[in-house]
Design an enzyme around this catalytic site. Structure first.
Site, PDB file in Angstrom:
ATOM      1  N   HIS A   1     -44.663  18.957  53.464  1.00  0.00           N
ATOM      2  CA  HIS A   1     -44.000  19.966  52.632  1.00  0.00           C
ATOM      3  C   HIS A   1     -43.105  19.286  51.602  1.00  0.00           C
ATOM      4  O   HIS A   1     -42.682  18.143  51.777  1.00  0.00           O
ATOM      5  CB  HIS A   1     -43.179  20.921  53.496  1.00  0.00           C
ATOM      6  CG  HIS A   1     -42.216  20.182  54.357  1.00  0.00           C
ATOM      7  ND1 HIS A   1     -41.087  19.582  53.847  1.00  0.00           N
ATOM      8  CD2 HIS A   1     -42.252  19.885  55.658  1.00  0.00           C
ATOM      9  CE1 HIS A   1     -40.470  18.957  54.816  1.00  0.00           C
ATOM     10  NE2 HIS A   1     -41.151  19.109  55.926  1.00  0.00           N
TER      11      HIS A   1
ATOM     12  N   ASP B   1     -44.013  15.478  58.096  1.00  0.00           N
ATOM     13  CA  ASP B   1     -43.954  14.006  58.088  1.00  0.00           C
ATOM     14  C   ASP B   1     -44.495  13.396  59.381  1.00  0.00           C
ATOM     15  O   ASP B   1     -45.323  12.488  59.366  1.00  0.00           O
ATOM     16  CB  ASP B   1     -42.506  13.533  57.843  1.00  0.00           C
ATOM     17  CG  ASP B   1     -41.486  14.214  58.750  1.00  0.00           C
ATOM     18  OD1 ASP B   1     -41.844  15.163  59.468  1.00  0.00           O
ATOM     19  OD2 ASP B   1     -40.309  13.796  58.724  1.00  0.00           O
TER      20      ASP B   1
END
Ligand SMILES: *[C@@H]1O[C@H](CO)[C@@H](O)[C@H](O)[C@H]1NC(C)=O
Ligand SMILES: *[C@@H]1O[C@H](CO)[C@@H](O)[C@H](O)[C@H]1NC(C)=O
Ligand SMILES: *[C@@H]1O[C@H](CO)[C@@H](O)[C@H](O)[C@H]1NC(C)=O
Ligand SMILES: *[C@@H]1O[C@H](CO)[C@@H](O)[C@H](O)[C@H]1NC(C)=O
Ligand SMILES: *[C@@H]1O[C@H](CO)[C@@H](O)[C@H](O)[C@H]1NC(C)=O
Ligand SMILES: *[C@@H]1O[C@H](CO)[C@@H](O)[C@H](O)[C@H]1NC(C)=O
Ligand SMILES: *[C@@H]1O[C@H](CO)[C@@H](O)[C@H](O)[C@H]1NC(C)=O
Length: 476
Positions: A77, A336
């Protein structure tokens, strides 16, 4: 030739368009200055706004004689507000204590007399940012429009293209904005957002798989266990305390303040906190993050590599099947800690030895700011190439991390240091396998299926109604 990147190479080829025009006296063709190593974005680790990876000189553009016929991306994101629990709440508590202990701040903290915290409404916690030059949704849209210029030839203008996102609000919004950047006016009819829930019951049919056997390890790894051994954070605490009588910051507080600084840039153009700490202190801070990704979500964990094997293997199968059978574009969005395992499973960025826990590794072989800053992404390209003097005609694979081509140490015989598909498959085969390693409940899927069975309906392309508060980290 497309010259989208602002790398030295792109500038060099622009310069060559004026060949014959020698520099004027005192001008020079090439800059001798590289500030990458002193750019603080590289030391705010995964919390900082996006920055391109430091490249190795290999041209980002497709090598002559090759055509990209399948593109895969898994993207984190975009830039965002901190989460509340375990992050924002601790930042606010630290700031409140500092303000309770000191009336007028001095020295490196003098700016605090004017500065205000940047989360103006607690409902913003966890969400993509929309303000400032590093805004998350802006990053997602830009990536989409840049990728349209780069990979637009893969869309025939007719087919509905799926976009895959894990079921987490900020990730979904990033996928939607990327899609609007890529498809422009055609987004509402030509893209189909597919939301893959983050629930553990999805097993391996997920962008966020959970390796059941590794859950305990992951849980114990989550603590800030790596920060205490690094003197620079204690030095910073002592320095700020000395300048401000009454202040009793600890190394742990300093760690929170440095995290908070990284997040500030996701929302604002400027953070005075960047200068409250020295670059040496930032180096220690970022290495602590490198250690935690390496051991908790990267090549230091067999279970995490098994998580990463799910996407690596599915991508490999799609490349073997080829674009005619299986489609040419696979845009995916997750977090991540879902991307670092994939990179580890692909055997990229794996240091020869485990990272030392008590000293900073110089030169750094595993730098998280080059792998998963906000908006960080791994792009895999399947290329069909004609024969060159050095390589046979055939199908090759390239990995691009944050817009830098990253060749495999053990496989680079193709055009542009690419890897023949068969050898790429062999590399993926070496990764620990999810089905064998994870002992995930056998009633849950053991393989990824949604790349083959997706929806072409467009009813999830837009948010309907307000986005609810994410204060409790809600899955959608
Ligand atoms: C490969 O060679 C063929 C035959 O010469 C040519 O038509 C084609 O454009 C070449 N492909 C690329 C990507 O250069
Ligand atoms: C893309 O959008 C334009 C403008 O709305 C429209 O004219 C065109 O038909 C669309 N193309 C497709 C393939 O839907
Ligand atoms: C503030 O002072 C209190 C009381 O001495 C102390 O317990 C606390 O750790 C201090 N916190 C900071 C951030 O200075
Ligand atoms: C660093 O710490 C991790 C987690 O405690 C541990 O698993 C690893 O073995 C340590 N690395 C070295 C090189 O000692
Ligand atoms: C596996 O999942 C089923 C539901 O699909 C559940 O009934 C069972 O308790 C789970 N087993 C374990 C060991 O968690
Ligand atoms: C690779 O992925 C495909 C498709 O999900 C699956 O059928 C196959 O079993 C997987 N192979 C491995 C080794 O995980
Ligand atoms: C496709 O839609 C159906 C019905 O809403 C849903 O059950 C399924 O999970 C969706 N598949 C994907 C890959 O999103």
């Amino acid at each position: 030739m497309l010259n989208l990147s602002l790398s030295g190479l792109a500038l060099a080829s622009l310069a060559s368009a004026n060949m014959g025009a020698y520099p004027k006296f005192g001008e020079k063709q090439f800059s001798q200055t590289f500030h990458d190593g002193y750019n603080i974005l590289k030391y705010m680790s995964s919390l900082a706004p996006y920055s391109d990876r430091k490249a190795y000189g290999v041209d980002r553009n497709t090598p002559d004689g090759c055509e990209v016929d399948q593109a895969f991306m898994i993207m984190r994101h975009g830039e965002r507000y901190p989460d509340y629990s375990g992050f924002g709440d601790l930042y606010v508590e630290t700031l409140n204590q500092m303000r309770a202990n000191v009336t007028t701040f001095k020295g490196d903290l003098a700016f605090m007399n004017e500065w205000t915290y940047y989360v103006s409404d607690s409902n913003l916690y966890s969400q993509e940012s929309t303000s400032g030059p590093y805004a998350g949704l802006l990053d997602a849209f830009s990536r989409g429009s840049e990728y349209r210029a780069r990979y637009g030839h893969l869309w025939n203008g007719q087919s509905v293209v799926p976009i895959f996102t894990s079921g987490y609000e900020r990730v979904i919004e990033t996928a939607r904005y990327f899609g609007q950047g890529f498809f422009g006016y055609n987004y509402s009819t030509s893209a189909a957002i597919n939301i893959i829930p983050e629930a553990a019951t999805q097993g391996a049919d997920s962008l966020t798989p959970t390796c059941a056997a590794g859950v305990l390890e992951e849980y114990s790894c989550y603590e800030d266990r790596f920060y205490s051994t690094f003197p620079p954070l204690e030095v910073a605490a002592a320095r700020l305390n000395k300048q401000n009588p009454g202040l009793e910051l600890t190394a742990k507080d300093v760690n929170y303040l440095m995290q908070m600084a990284g997040f500030e840039l996701n929302v604002r153009a400027y953070t005075p906190w960047a200068n409250a700490f020295t670059l040496d202190e930032w180096v220690a801070f970022s290495y602590i993050f490198d250690l935690s990704y390496y051991y908790c979500f990267g090549p230091g964990s067999n279970y995490q590599m098994a998580n990463g094997q799910v996407y690596a293997n599915a991508t490999r199968v799609l490349m073997e099947e080829g674009p005619k059978k299986s489609g040419s574009m696979f845009w995916s969005f997750a977090h991540d800690a879902n991307i670092t395992p994939v990179i580890a499973a692909l055997g990229l960025d794996t240091p020869a030895q485990h990272l030392p826990n008590d000293t900073v590794q110089f030169p750094s072989t595993y730098q998280v700011s080059d792998i998963v800053p906000m908006g960080g992404h791994l792009t895999l390209e399947r290329m069909t190439c004609n024969a060159t003097v050095a390589s046979k005609a055939g199908v090759y694979v390239r990995a691009v991390i944050n817009e830098a081509v990253v060749p495999w140490t053990s496989c680079q015989s193709g055009p542009g240091y690419s890897c023949p598909l068969a050898k790429f498959s062999a590399i993926v085969d070496k990764a620990p396998k999810f089905d064998e390693t994870c002992e995930t409940n056998s009633s849950y899927p053991q393989y990824l299926d949604f790349f083959w069975n997706y929806n072409t309906t467009t009813n999830l392309n837009y948010q309907t109604g307000d986005i609810s508060s994410q204060l409790t980290d809600t899955d959608v």
